[in-house]
Design a protein around this motif. Sequence first.
Motif, short mmCIF file in Angstrom:
data_model
loop_
_atom_site.label_atom_id
_atom_site.label_comp_id
_atom_site.label_asym_id
_atom_site.label_seq_id
_atom_site.Cartn_x
_atom_site.Cartn_y
_atom_site.Cartn_z
N ALA A 105 0.83 -1.21 0.00
CA ALA A 105 0.00 0.00 0.00
C ALA A 105 0.86 1.26 0.00
O ALA A 105 0.58 2.22 -0.72
N THR A 106 1.92 1.25 0.81
CA THR A 106 2.83 2.40 0.88
C THR A 106 3.52 2.63 -0.46
O THR A 106 3.60 3.76 -0.94
N VAL A 107 4.00 1.57 -1.07
CA VAL A 107 4.71 1.68 -2.36
C VAL A 107 3.76 2.15 -3.44
O VAL A 107 4.12 3.00 -4.25
N SER A 108 2.54 1.65 -3.45
CA SER A 108 1.58 2.05 -4.49
C SER A 108 1.17 3.52 -4.30
O SER A 108 0.89 4.22 -5.28
N GLU A 109 1.14 3.99 -3.06
CA GLU A 109 0.85 5.40 -2.79
C GLU A 109 2.03 6.28 -3.22
O GLU A 109 1.86 7.40 -3.66
N TRP A 110 3.23 5.72 -3.06
CA TRP A 110 4.46 6.45 -3.29
C TRP A 110 4.69 6.71 -4.78
O TRP A 110 5.14 7.78 -5.17
N THR A 111 4.35 5.74 -5.63
CA THR A 111 4.63 5.86 -7.06
C THR A 111 3.58 6.68 -7.76
O THR A 111 2.42 6.66 -7.37
#
Length: 33
Positions: A27-33
Amino acid sequence: HLKNWRRLATRYDRLARNYLASLALVATVSEWT
């Protein structure tokens, strides 16, 4: 018998925690990109 159940429960708890941690990471990575 109870010892086996406790072992299973702790293993499942660890697996669930790992699953939640990886879910949070995704979730964090998908928010980050």
